[in-house]
Design a protein around this motif. Sequence first.
Motif, mmCIF file in Angstrom:
data_model
loop_
_atom_site.group_PDB
_atom_site.id
_atom_site.type_symbol
_atom_site.label_atom_id
_atom_site.label_comp_id
_atom_site.label_asym_id
_atom_site.label_seq_id
_atom_site.Cartn_x
_atom_site.Cartn_y
_atom_site.Cartn_z
ATOM 1 N N SER A 123 0.833 -1.194 0.000
ATOM 2 C CA SER A 123 0.000 0.000 0.000
ATOM 3 C C SER A 123 0.876 1.255 0.000
ATOM 4 O O SER A 123 2.090 1.190 0.228
ATOM 5 N N THR A 124 0.256 2.393 -0.251
ATOM 6 C CA THR A 124 1.000 3.644 -0.289
ATOM 7 C C THR A 124 1.611 3.953 1.074
ATOM 8 O O THR A 124 2.760 4.405 1.167
ATOM 9 N N PHE A 125 0.845 3.718 2.125
ATOM 10 C CA PHE A 125 1.364 3.967 3.469
ATOM 11 C C PHE A 125 2.581 3.080 3.759
ATOM 12 O O PHE A 125 3.588 3.549 4.321
ATOM 13 N N SER A 126 2.514 1.804 3.384
ATOM 14 C CA SER A 126 3.623 0.877 3.616
ATOM 15 C C SER A 126 4.863 1.278 2.825
ATOM 16 O O SER A 126 5.990 1.183 3.311
ATOM 17 N N ARG A 127 4.645 1.770 1.607
ATOM 18 C CA ARG A 127 5.783 2.222 0.795
ATOM 19 C C ARG A 127 6.471 3.414 1.460
ATOM 20 O O ARG A 127 7.701 3.467 1.560
ATOM 21 N N ASP A 128 5.664 4.380 1.903
ATOM 22 C CA ASP A 128 6.237 5.570 2.543
ATOM 23 C C ASP A 128 6.978 5.196 3.832
ATOM 24 O O ASP A 128 8.058 5.740 4.122
ATOM 25 N N HIS A 129 6.406 4.265 4.577
ATOM 26 C CA HIS A 129 7.062 3.856 5.822
ATOM 27 C C HIS A 129 8.378 3.130 5.531
ATOM 28 O O HIS A 129 9.371 3.317 6.249
ATOM 29 N N ALA A 130 8.385 2.327 4.478
ATOM 30 C CA ALA A 130 9.614 1.625 4.101
ATOM 31 C C ALA A 130 10.702 2.622 3.706
ATOM 32 O O ALA A 130 11.872 2.473 4.109
ATOM 33 N N MET A 131 10.348 3.664 2.944
ATOM 34 C CA MET A 131 11.335 4.667 2.559
ATOM 35 C C MET A 131 11.815 5.469 3.764
ATOM 36 O O MET A 131 12.984 5.867 3.828
ATOM 37 N N PHE A 132 10.911 5.681 4.729
ATOM 38 C CA PHE A 132 11.320 6.364 5.956
ATOM 39 C C PHE A 132 12.356 5.525 6.716
ATOM 40 O O PHE A 132 13.348 6.067 7.230
ATOM 41 N N LEU A 133 12.139 4.224 6.779
ATOM 42 C CA LEU A 133 13.096 3.340 7.450
ATOM 43 C C LEU A 133 14.446 3.346 6.735
ATOM 44 O O LEU A 133 15.502 3.307 7.374
ATOM 45 N N VAL A 134 14.409 3.411 5.417
ATOM 46 C CA VAL A 134 15.668 3.435 4.651
ATOM 47 C C VAL A 134 16.429 4.720 4.927
ATOM 48 O O VAL A 134 17.650 4.718 5.144
ATOM 49 N N ASN A 135 15.731 5.845 4.936
ATOM 50 C CA ASN A 135 16.382 7.139 5.129
ATOM 51 C C ASN A 135 16.933 7.313 6.546
ATOM 52 O O ASN A 135 17.889 8.067 6.754
ATOM 53 N N SER A 136 16.332 6.636 7.511
ATOM 54 C CA SER A 136 16.798 6.750 8.897
ATOM 55 C C SER A 136 17.717 5.598 9.299
ATOM 56 O O SER A 136 18.092 5.498 10.465
ATOM 57 N N TRP A 137 18.081 4.781 8.340
ATOM 58 C CA TRP A 137 18.900 3.594 8.640
ATOM 59 C C TRP A 137 20.344 3.996 8.899
ATOM 60 O O TRP A 137 20.892 4.881 8.244
ATOM 61 N N ARG A 138 20.983 3.367 9.875
ATOM 62 C CA ARG A 138 22.380 3.633 10.206
ATOM 63 C C ARG A 138 23.154 2.322 10.216
ATOM 64 O O ARG A 138 22.665 1.303 10.734
ATOM 65 N N THR A 139 24.376 2.373 9.681
ATOM 66 C CA THR A 139 25.214 1.173 9.631
ATOM 67 C C THR A 139 25.749 0.827 11.006
ATOM 68 O O THR A 139 26.207 1.716 11.749
ATOM 69 N N LEU A 140 25.739 -0.436 11.352
ATOM 70 C CA LEU A 140 26.319 -0.878 12.621
ATOM 71 C C LEU A 140 27.836 -0.866 12.517
ATOM 72 O O LEU A 140 28.405 -1.048 11.425
ATOM 73 N N PRO A 141 28.544 -0.647 13.616
ATOM 74 C CA PRO A 141 30.016 -0.620 13.570
ATOM 75 C C PRO A 141 30.598 -1.981 13.242
ATOM 76 O O PRO A 141 30.001 -3.028 13.528
ATOM 77 N N SER A 142 31.772 -1.969 12.647
ATOM 78 C CA SER A 142 32.457 -3.205 12.263
ATOM 79 C C SER A 142 33.954 -3.007 12.412
ATOM 80 O O SER A 142 34.435 -1.941 12.819
ATOM 81 N N SER A 143 34.726 -4.045 12.062
ATOM 82 C CA SER A 143 36.173 -4.007 12.209
ATOM 83 C C SER A 143 36.879 -3.363 11.031
ATOM 84 O O SER A 143 38.108 -3.320 11.012
ATOM 85 N N HIS A 144 36.166 -2.907 10.019
ATOM 86 C CA HIS A 144 36.833 -2.236 8.897
ATOM 87 C C HIS A 144 35.973 -1.130 8.362
ATOM 88 O O HIS A 144 34.777 -1.036 8.693
#
Length: 388
Positions: free
Chosen positions: A367-388
């Motif tokens: 649905s349109t709401f689900s698409r917008d929420h998915a894009m919001f999650l992508v834009n607020s996503w942060r990479t977890l720390p790693s060894s490199h």
Amino acid sequence: STKFNICITITCFTLSTSDFSPFLAFLPSTGMNQKTWPPTKSNSNSPRRFTAFPFIRKQTHLQNRPSENPFSGHSKKINTTTPPSSSNSSCSSSSSSNQYCYNQDFSQLPYDIILKIAATFSLSNVRASSLVCKSWCDALRPLRESMVFLRWGKRFKHGRGGVKRNLSKALDSFLQGAARGSTLAMVDAGLLYWEMGKREEGIGLYRKAAELGDPAGQCNLGISLLQVNPLDPEEAVKWLYKASIAGHVRAQYQLALTLHKGHGPKRNLQETAKWYLRAAEGGYVRAMYNTALCYSVGEGLMQSHELAKKWMKRAADRGHSKAQLEHGLSLSSDGERMQAVVYLELAARAGEAAAHPVKNVVLQQMSTFSRDHAMFLVNSWRTLPSSH
């Protein structure tokens, strides 16, 4: 008899260095005669002498069987009827006629040996080691100086700490630190030489650090040798293996990758997967992805789709684009559309072209709401720390 209740009040207060000045004047300035609190039990008026902990403190008591002593070539025969002349001796008297004592005080080590022991130390370890005793403090003076040059070298290399980026001054600072025995400075100087195209000089510094036991130097030396002479990987594998045993995660991944390509004494998939898994557990993202593939197809590890998904998600959460694509496809097949779109969009933004068509198909089912929420999650996503 009369009983008394005695109440003792302890008052805490702060003393500055000047408060101890009358007492500091009585302390000796040289040698190992530094005195410390508390006093000994036998004589409360005489302070205990400072003695360094020995490397080995082992006593073996044998009666009339000196030939069977395993340390007979290195031990001293002690006359128990006469007390030892040195106050630092750890040998106690015994009723047996022969007593063997093997005791070495590491404060008496030669300065060059101490420098080799501490060559790989970081700044905090050098500071802590300098507090062990006066002998170590004097011996580690060059390493303390090298830490200063190392810090300035990093400032000039990255343009931090109020200075402009200057690779020439950075290299000079690293070489000054390397000349004083720090393997950390040797590795940084070797890396700068390598980036400048002076491979021989870089490999020479890597080799010097590697021979002193520095895992980063061993890893860089192994990788450099593979690039310079890929047809003869035997020496490179040897140094990568030493660094891997020491726990260097990048060396563990490079060793597994080298073995996977068929280099080394023999192709062993179990050995390859073992080092992939070891590096993945240490936080190396590429090793997490390869470990997931090993679990997925059962190569070197027992096949397990559950463990494959676990390691694929860990790599995806730490920014590995191919892992994000694979994990997104897996979530899509499991019917988890929202999370699938998130990982597929992340993979697409990272340059994985194969993620676009699958993502578009999944978006059409939302649905349109689900698409917008998915894009919001992508834009607020942060990479977890790693060894490199």
